[in-house]
Design a protein around this motif. Structure first.
Motif, PDB file in Angstrom:
ATOM      1  N   GLY A 161       1.153  -1.783   0.078  1.00 22.17           N
ATOM      2  CA  GLY A 161       0.008  -0.376  -0.524  1.00 22.17           C
ATOM      3  C   GLY A 161       0.338   1.190  -0.249  1.00 22.17           C
ATOM      4  O   GLY A 161       0.697   1.922  -0.750  1.00 22.17           O
ATOM      5  N   GLY A 162       2.586   1.033   0.508  1.00 22.18           N
ATOM      6  CA  GLY A 162       3.289   2.813   0.376  1.00 22.18           C
ATOM      7  C   GLY A 162       3.811   2.914  -0.253  1.00 22.18           C
ATOM      8  O   GLY A 162       3.996   3.814  -0.993  1.00 22.18           O
TER       9      GLY A 162
ATOM     10  N   LEU B 276       4.947   1.459  -7.250  1.00 19.12           N
ATOM     11  CA  LEU B 276       4.590  -0.205  -7.041  1.00 19.12           C
ATOM     12  C   LEU B 276       3.512  -1.165  -7.412  1.00 19.12           C
ATOM     13  O   LEU B 276       3.671  -1.901  -7.581  1.00 19.12           O
ATOM     14  CB  LEU B 276       5.844  -1.020  -6.115  1.00 19.12           C
ATOM     15  CG  LEU B 276       6.847  -0.760  -6.201  1.00 19.12           C
ATOM     16  CD1 LEU B 276       8.103  -0.843  -5.006  1.00 19.12           C
ATOM     17  CD2 LEU B 276       8.212  -0.974  -7.512  1.00 19.12           C
ATOM     18  N   HIS B 277       2.288  -0.170  -6.948  1.00 17.82           N
ATOM     19  CA  HIS B 277       1.618  -1.032  -7.201  1.00 17.82           C
ATOM     20  C   HIS B 277       1.279  -1.810  -8.579  1.00 17.82           C
ATOM     21  O   HIS B 277       0.731  -3.005  -8.533  1.00 17.82           O
ATOM     22  CB  HIS B 277      -0.213   0.361  -7.420  1.00 17.82           C
ATOM     23  CG  HIS B 277      -0.169   1.036  -5.937  1.00 17.82           C
ATOM     24  ND1 HIS B 277      -0.579   1.505  -5.967  1.00 17.82           N
ATOM     25  CD2 HIS B 277       0.280   0.403  -4.658  1.00 17.82           C
ATOM     26  CE1 HIS B 277      -0.826   2.239  -4.338  1.00 17.82           C
ATOM     27  NE2 HIS B 277       0.024   1.430  -3.971  1.00 17.82           N
ATOM     28  N   ALA B 278       1.845  -1.413  -9.738  1.00 19.04           N
ATOM     29  CA  ALA B 278       0.850  -1.940 -10.871  1.00 19.04           C
ATOM     30  C   ALA B 278       1.866  -3.454 -10.759  1.00 19.04           C
ATOM     31  O   ALA B 278       1.616  -4.549 -11.351  1.00 19.04           O
ATOM     32  CB  ALA B 278       1.711  -1.138 -11.674  1.00 19.04           C
ATOM     33  N   TYR B 279       3.243  -2.996 -10.626  1.00 15.50           N
ATOM     34  CA  TYR B 279       3.807  -4.059 -10.810  1.00 15.50           C
ATOM     35  C   TYR B 279       4.039  -5.278  -9.690  1.00 15.50           C
ATOM     36  O   TYR B 279       3.248  -6.330  -9.644  1.00 15.50           O
ATOM     37  CB  TYR B 279       5.163  -3.997  -9.851  1.00 15.50           C
ATOM     38  CG  TYR B 279       6.484  -4.889  -9.616  1.00 15.50           C
ATOM     39  CD1 TYR B 279       6.829  -5.480  -8.527  1.00 15.50           C
ATOM     40  CD2 TYR B 279       6.770  -5.564 -10.786  1.00 15.50           C
ATOM     41  CE1 TYR B 279       7.601  -6.122  -7.935  1.00 15.50           C
ATOM     42  CE2 TYR B 279       7.617  -6.231 -10.513  1.00 15.50           C
ATOM     43  CZ  TYR B 279       8.119  -6.620 -10.052  1.00 15.50           C
ATOM     44  OH  TYR B 279       9.851  -7.625  -8.739  1.00 15.50           O
ATOM     45  N   SER B 280       3.018  -4.646  -8.415  1.00 17.01           N
ATOM     46  CA  SER B 280       2.899  -5.998  -7.278  1.00 17.01           C
ATOM     47  C   SER B 280       1.471  -6.885  -7.465  1.00 17.01           C
ATOM     48  O   SER B 280       1.858  -8.117  -7.907  1.00 17.01           O
ATOM     49  CB  SER B 280       2.488  -5.235  -6.180  1.00 17.01           C
ATOM     50  OG  SER B 280       3.562  -4.395  -5.955  1.00 17.01           O
TER      51      SER B 280
ATOM     52  N   CYS C  33      -4.858  -7.641  -3.131  1.00 18.76           N
ATOM     53  CA  CYS C  33      -4.092  -6.739  -3.861  1.00 18.76           C
ATOM     54  C   CYS C  33      -4.980  -5.988  -5.305  1.00 18.76           C
ATOM     55  O   CYS C  33      -4.801  -5.554  -5.742  1.00 18.76           O
ATOM     56  CB  CYS C  33      -2.760  -7.130  -4.842  1.00 18.76           C
ATOM     57  SG  CYS C  33      -1.581  -6.023  -3.548  1.00 18.76           S
ATOM     58  N   ILE C  34      -5.564  -7.366  -5.613  1.00 21.85           N
ATOM     59  CA  ILE C  34      -6.129  -7.351  -6.843  1.00 21.85           C
ATOM     60  C   ILE C  34      -7.546  -6.071  -6.605  1.00 21.85           C
ATOM     61  O   ILE C  34      -8.031  -5.801  -7.596  1.00 21.85           O
ATOM     62  CB  ILE C  34      -6.548  -8.765  -7.571  1.00 21.85           C
ATOM     63  CG1 ILE C  34      -5.019  -9.802  -7.402  1.00 21.85           C
ATOM     64  CG2 ILE C  34      -7.192  -8.876  -8.687  1.00 21.85           C
ATOM     65  CD1 ILE C  34      -5.050 -11.205  -8.201  1.00 21.85           C
ATOM     66  N   GLY C  35      -8.294  -6.969  -5.508  1.00 23.08           N
ATOM     67  CA  GLY C  35      -9.276  -6.106  -5.527  1.00 23.08           C
ATOM     68  C   GLY C  35      -8.805  -4.610  -5.426  1.00 23.08           C
ATOM     69  O   GLY C  35      -9.352  -3.659  -5.580  1.00 23.08           O
ATOM     70  N   GLU C  36      -7.647  -4.072  -4.827  1.00 19.22           N
ATOM     71  CA  GLU C  36      -7.285  -2.445  -4.973  1.00 19.22           C
ATOM     72  C   GLU C  36      -7.082  -1.916  -5.876  1.00 19.22           C
ATOM     73  O   GLU C  36      -7.231  -0.696  -6.318  1.00 19.22           O
ATOM     74  CB  GLU C  36      -6.442  -2.175  -3.604  1.00 19.22           C
ATOM     75  CG  GLU C  36      -6.472  -2.807  -1.959  1.00 19.22           C
ATOM     76  CD  GLU C  36      -7.329  -1.619  -1.512  1.00 19.22           C
ATOM     77  OE1 GLU C  36      -6.316  -0.325  -1.799  1.00 19.22           O
ATOM     78  OE2 GLU C  36      -8.720  -1.549  -1.324  1.00 19.22           O
ATOM     79  N   TYR C  37      -6.423  -3.033  -6.804  1.00 19.46           N
ATOM     80  CA  TYR C  37      -6.141  -2.408  -8.035  1.00 19.46           C
ATOM     81  C   TYR C  37      -6.350  -3.372  -9.449  1.00 19.46           C
ATOM     82  O   TYR C  37      -5.020  -2.941 -10.523  1.00 19.46           O
ATOM     83  CB  TYR C  37      -3.950  -2.454  -8.082  1.00 19.46           C
ATOM     84  CG  TYR C  37      -4.106  -1.843  -6.040  1.00 19.46           C
ATOM     85  CD1 TYR C  37      -2.744  -3.038  -5.112  1.00 19.46           C
ATOM     86  CD2 TYR C  37      -3.677  -0.561  -6.172  1.00 19.46           C
ATOM     87  CE1 TYR C  37      -2.987  -2.446  -4.188  1.00 19.46           C
ATOM     88  CE2 TYR C  37      -3.429   0.200  -4.420  1.00 19.46           C
ATOM     89  CZ  TYR C  37      -2.583  -1.142  -3.796  1.00 19.46           C
ATOM     90  OH  TYR C  37      -2.079  -0.444  -3.020  1.00 19.46           O
ATOM     91  N   GLY C  38      -7.139  -3.576  -9.339  1.00 26.99           N
ATOM     92  CA  GLY C  38      -7.237  -4.256  -9.857  1.00 26.99           C
ATOM     93  C   GLY C  38      -7.807  -3.667 -11.468  1.00 26.99           C
ATOM     94  O   GLY C  38      -7.366  -4.079 -12.220  1.00 26.99           O
ATOM     95  N   ASP C  39      -7.444  -2.261 -11.755  1.00 31.36           N
ATOM     96  CA  ASP C  39      -7.815  -1.570 -13.100  1.00 31.36           C
ATOM     97  C   ASP C  39      -6.634  -1.821 -13.493  1.00 31.36           C
ATOM     98  O   ASP C  39      -6.415  -1.709 -14.375  1.00 31.36           O
ATOM     99  CB  ASP C  39      -8.632   0.252 -12.524  1.00 31.36           C
ATOM    100  CG  ASP C  39      -7.570   0.381 -10.733  1.00 31.36           C
ATOM    101  OD1 ASP C  39      -7.300   1.851 -11.099  1.00 31.36           O
ATOM    102  OD2 ASP C  39      -7.255  -0.712  -9.787  1.00 31.36           O
TER     103      ASP C  39
ATOM    104  N   LYS D 179     -10.032   3.388  -2.805  1.00 35.45           N
ATOM    105  CA  LYS D 179      -9.148   2.764  -1.849  1.00 35.45           C
ATOM    106  C   LYS D 179      -8.606   3.076  -1.502  1.00 35.45           C
ATOM    107  O   LYS D 179      -9.785   4.703  -0.300  1.00 35.45           O
ATOM    108  CB  LYS D 179      -7.579   3.919  -3.027  1.00 35.45           C
ATOM    109  CG  LYS D 179      -8.039   2.181  -4.781  1.00 35.45           C
ATOM    110  CD  LYS D 179      -6.489   2.287  -5.150  1.00 35.45           C
ATOM    111  CE  LYS D 179      -6.550   1.743  -6.170  1.00 35.45           C
ATOM    112  NZ  LYS D 179      -6.578   2.917  -7.803  1.00 35.45           N
ATOM    113  N   MET D 180      -7.937   2.091  -0.492  1.00 33.17           N
ATOM    114  CA  MET D 180      -7.719   2.336   1.688  1.00 33.17           C
ATOM    115  C   MET D 180      -6.425   3.470   1.388  1.00 33.17           C
ATOM    116  O   MET D 180      -5.730   3.466   0.333  1.00 33.17           O
ATOM    117  CB  MET D 180      -6.837   0.862   1.876  1.00 33.17           C
ATOM    118  CG  MET D 180      -7.980  -0.206   2.041  1.00 33.17           C
ATOM    119  SD  MET D 180      -9.196   0.255   2.807  1.00 33.17           S
ATOM    120  CE  MET D 180      -8.102   0.649   4.309  1.00 33.17           C
TER     121      MET D 180
END
Lengths: 187, 777
Positions: B439-440, B444-448, B472-478, B576-577
């Protein structure tokens, strides 16, 4: 040292020397658990393991496991030497010792151990002296047999050969007439 | 004519001849009956033989307590044979728990004072093995006398008996202290060894003794030097090392007196290390150096000796080396670092206790410069290590990664690798840590999310991994669907695939309930992130409305309601959280939902606990405060608390100058008033009652009031009297705020109201102005 155990490959106890006060039940429990733990070790593993809060040093000689429990500050490597020295003493005494010797003469094994270790500490570092002491004690045992069959049970307060003991005495403090010139001999 | 009793050896043979346990028991029981009869008859001639047999039987585990009195009789006999067996029996059968043991005190006293040397030896041996405190006190004078005997045989035993006595009765130290110095001048090794042990024991017990014995240190050094440099006598040495026992004793006693071992270097160079005896002495020098305040040079010497031990082919030596290095690694880190490659090699040991030590040491050696290399080694080890070490290895790697991670991406990679390799063995908070970390790291969101998606697609059995991936998929699905991330090869991910994967997780029997919860929530979040229509998601959610698992069922119902009745809020809720605080409670969607949709209950999800401090972030606190103002969750107050406060409230009438009420809020007929009370007996306390009234035509429902104060004050919210204010002046809601202000800091108050009015949800945040001065001065 807190205690020393000798047991066979099948887990049968051959000697147990405890230097700490524990109840019979506790001793049995500890023995059982420790025997299981040590027997489960594979042959190539090292001789030290940590068990409860003690360090256990063990070594296998033929069909017997010699197992000592030492405290945290004790030196493990020297304990291995202690075990080895004890085996050497047994070997010298019995002449190529095997497990059967220890089974049939268990009280002798105890006597030898008691001449080597006292209260958990090494008391005599010279093999010669230990074996000599055992020899003298054995001799004394035979002498006492001799005298008991003769009807007397007194003997003089020196170590000597059998030839000195042709007298009988009334109490311990009298020295043997023959050996008063050699008091407290030997060492 | 009674049959002559069996000789010991014959009995042993008979017992060994027994084919079964039952047979053995029979033989033994028969023999014990004979022995008992013989004891009763009091046959003095064969008593020792009977006892010996009994002792054998005792060793096999059978009861032998009836032999205890016989031991006493044998000890008292004048025959040496009797005494020998009697004392052995005493050592084996009697111990300080039985009262009978005191009875031999007299016999021992006689033997010590009048017996011949072997008898004295027996007595001393028995005393030092099983002597209780009372016995030791009684017999101390006798033992002291024996210390001065000319015969070394008795003296050495007396010394060691003194050691035992001091252990049992520390006050006896004063008795045994004086002879020690004199005894050190003896030549006999046994006496020297005993004396050294005695001195060590004395020093351990009292610092006064320590000071006393500092004088003799030169003596000890001399003894050691003689042993090491001059020729040895064959009777004392073991494979070329003169009297290793005495050397070891010498070193350990020097440890006690905390003096620098000048001879250590000499020992180190002179001792032959090809056999264990030499290594034992060397090891003792190392221990000595470690235990006392040695100069740096000596400590480096110690570490180097240990390093050499590590290369020794003898497994035992390697083990003690690893153990000792572990003790040294904190204080002499750089010295130990030099041996790092060897330590890492030891990871490959087949012996589990060795590899465990090596693992601990390797983890201790990780620092910022070698972290990448070490991590590689450790990760390789993790893949092949035995299962009982896995948990330790995994958590060790994660901890080290946390402390020394060079880049965030490396950190995430490492954790990911650990989760895939040993996922089931990681600690519970690894999931939380990873989500917080990801999250922080915004860049790296896309990478993770891609890496996690790939990992998940391969394997859905490792629960921690699945949980993190689902979150992660939930948060950054887009981001997942965007398809362009430079760090991984481009992957075209279809919406349907993502949903299918999450459904698979939901349905898999390998998934824990917690994991399912994560997956379901992730699906919900995707409903706002993905472009396609949400029918599939809605379907899944409604299926789980009747799930047997209460947790899942509840969530499904809530989500379903979200779709049906509160669709307008869905986007806001599923945003997003924000970044969670480290060491705080874990990030959690429930926190958002319970704040927004007041009708949903606030049950906690299984792996994480909602804490109202989550609300801290959302409440955007007072500028003066650093955001740490406390307020307990207004949604679950303690029912008992009301009682306490009632008792605290003054029974006396309100203070002479009542503080005027304050109207703080007004909107469309809904009003909030504050009234202040300051109890006279507690000047730091301020009680505020907030009253919400409704003069409008519409009901106010789901009314929640929250408050925040500056950091230096303490706030406690009571349970409100309700959360509905009926229209047209219906029963108002009251809520008590309890503020502690010991420093008399200026009072500032920020309020947040949420409620439903006229079918609209209202949220107001404001700071209360015009607070009366009397409320805080």
């Amino acid at each position: 040292m807190q205690f020393m155990l000798l047991f066979s490959r099948q887990g049968k106890l051959r000697l147990q020397k405890w230097y700490v006060p524990l109840s019979d039940k506790e001793k049995k429990k500890i023995t059982r658990e420790l025997v299981q733990t040590v027997l489960a070790r594979k042959p190539k593993m090292c001789s030290f393991l940590e068990w409860r809060d003690l360090k256990i040093v063990y070594k296998r000689y033929a069909s017997l496991y010699f197992c000592c429990a030492i405290e945290d500050q004790d030196n493990e490597l020297i304990t291995l030497e202690i075990i080895h020295r004890y085996v050497e003493l047994l070997d010298k005494y019995f002449g190529s010792v095997c497990e059967l010797d220890i089974i049939f003469n268990f009280e002798k094994a105890y006597f030898i151990l008691d001449e080597f270790l006292l209260g958990g500490e090494v008391q005599e570092t010279s093999k010669k002296n230990v074996l000599k002491a055992i020899e003298q004690a054995d001799l004394l045992q035979e002498v006492s047999y001799l005298f008991s069959s003769l009807g007397t049970s007194m003997f003089c307060s020196c170590w000597g050969s059998l030839s000195h003991h042709s007298y009988s005495f009334r109490n311990y403090s009298e020295a043997c007439l023959a050996c008063s010139v050699h008091p407290f001999a030997v060492y | 004519m009674v049959a002559p009793s069996l000789k010991l050896q014959d009995l042993i043979e008979e017992i060994r001849g027994a084919k079964t346990q039952a047979q053995e028991r029979e033989v033994i029981q028969k023999e014990c009956a004979h022995i008992r009869a013989s004891f009763r008859d009091g046959d003095p001639v064969h008593r020792h033989r009977q006892l010996a047999k009994l002792l054998y039987v005792h060793m096999l585990g059978y009861p032998a307590h009836f032999g205890q009195m016989e031991c006493l009789k044998l000890i008292a006999s004048s025959r040496f044979t009797d005494k020998r067996v009697g004392y052995l029996g005493a050592m084996l059968l009697l111990d300080e728990r039985h009262d009978a043991h005191l009875l031999i005190t007299n016999s021992i006293k006689n033997d010590l004072s009048q017996g011949i040397q072997p008898v004295q030896g027996l007595a001393l041996c028995t005393l030092s093995t099983m002597g209780s405190a009372e016995m030791c006190r009684d017999l101390a004078p006798e033992v002291e006398k024996l210390l001065l005997q000319p015969s070394p045989y008795v003296r050495k035993k007396a010394i060691l008996t003194a050691v035992h006595m001091i252990r049992k009765v520390p006050e006896l130290s004063s008795v045994f202290l004086p002879p020690c110095v004199h005894l050190l001048h003896e030549r006999h090794h046994g006496i020297l060894l005993g004396t050294i042990t005695l001195i060590t024991e004395l020093c351990e017990r009292s610092p006064a003794a320590l000071r006393h014995f500092r004088k003799v240190v030169p003596q000890l050094v001399q003894i050691l030097r003689t042993l090491v440099t001059t020729g040895y006598s064959t009777e004392h040495s073991i494979s070329g090392v003169s009297d290793p026992f005495l050397q070891v004793g010498g070193h350990s006693s020097k440890t006690m007196t905390n003096t620098s071992p000048l001879s250590s270097t000499q020992v180190a160079t002179n001792t032959d290390t090809s056999r264990n005896a030499g290594n034992a002495v060397l090891f003792e020098t190392v221990l000595t150096i470690m235990d006392i305040r040695s100069a740096a040079g000596l400590r480096v010497l110690a570490v180097n000796i240990l390093g050499r031990f590590l290369l020794n082919s003898d497994r035992n030596i390697r083990y003690v080396a690893l153990t000792s290095l572990l003790r040294l690694v904190q204080s002499d880190h750089s010295a130990v670092q030099r041996h790092r490659p060897t330590v890492v090699d030891c990871l490959q040991e087949t012996d589990a206790s060795l590899s465990r030590r090596a693992l601990e040491l390797s983890l201790a050696l990780v620092n910022s410069s070698n972290v990448r290399a070490m991590m590689q080694e450790l990760q390789a080890f993790l893949e092949s290590c035995p299962p009982d070490l896995r948990a330790d290895c995994a958590s060790g790697i994660l901890l080290a990664a946390e402390r020394f991670a060079p880049t965030k991406r490396w950190h995430i990679d490492t954790i990911l690798h650990v989760l895939t390799t040993a996922g089931t063995h990681v600690r519970d908070d690894a999931v939380a840590n990873l989500t917080q970390l990801i999250g922080g790291a915004q860049e790296l969101h896309a990478y993770s999310v891609r890496r996690l998606y790939n990992a998940l697609a391969e394997d859905i059995s490792q629960q921690p991994l699945v949980q993190v991936a689902a979150w992660c998929i939930g948060e950054y699905g887009d981001l997942l669907l965007e398809g362009n991330c430079e760090e991984i090869e481009p992957l075209q991910v279809d919406e349907e695939e993502v949903l299918a994967l999450l459904e698979k997780v939901l349905q898999s029997h390998m998934s824990l309930p917690a994991t399912r919860g994560y997956a379901l929530t992730a699906l919900m979040k995707l409903s706002t992130r993905l472009q396609g229509d949400n029918n599939r998601i809605r379907q899944v959610v409604s299926i789980y409305r009747s799930c047997l698992d209460v947790e899942l069922q509840q969530r499904a119902v809530e989500y379903d309601t979200l779709f049906r009745k509160y669709d307008h809020m869905r986007a806001a809720i599923l945003e997003k959280m924000p970044l969670v605080e480290r060491d705080g409670p874990q990030a959690d969607e429930e926190a958002k939902e319970s704040k927004a949709a007041a009708q949903l209950s606030e049950a906690a999800p299984a792996p994480t606990e909602p804490q109202a401090s989550q609300l801290l972030d959302l409440l955007d606190l007072l500028d003066g405060a650093s955001g740490d103002a406390q307020h307990p969750p207004p949604l679950d107050p303690s029912p008992g608390g009301a009682l306490v406060y009632l008792l605290d409230l003054p029974c006396a009438p309100p203070p002479p100058a009542p503080i005027p009420d304050l109207k703080v809020f007004e909107r469309e007929g809904v009003q909030l008033n504050l009234s202040f009370i300051r109890p006279p007996e507690n000047p730091a306390l301020l009680l505020i009652t907030a009253t919400a009234t409704n003069s409008s035509e519409g009901d106010v429902t789901d009314f929640i009031c929250q408050a925040a104060v500056p950091k230096s004050l303490q706030l406690q919210l009571q349970a409100p009297s309700g959360n509905t204010v009926p229209a047209r002046g219906g029963l108002p809601i009251t809520q008590l705020f309890r503020i502690l202000n010991p420093n008399k800091a200026p009072l500032r108050l920020k309020l947040r109201l949420t409620y439903n009015h006229f079918h609209q949800s209202v949220q107001e945040i404001f700071e209360v102005n015009n607070l009366p001065v009397e409320s805080w001065q």
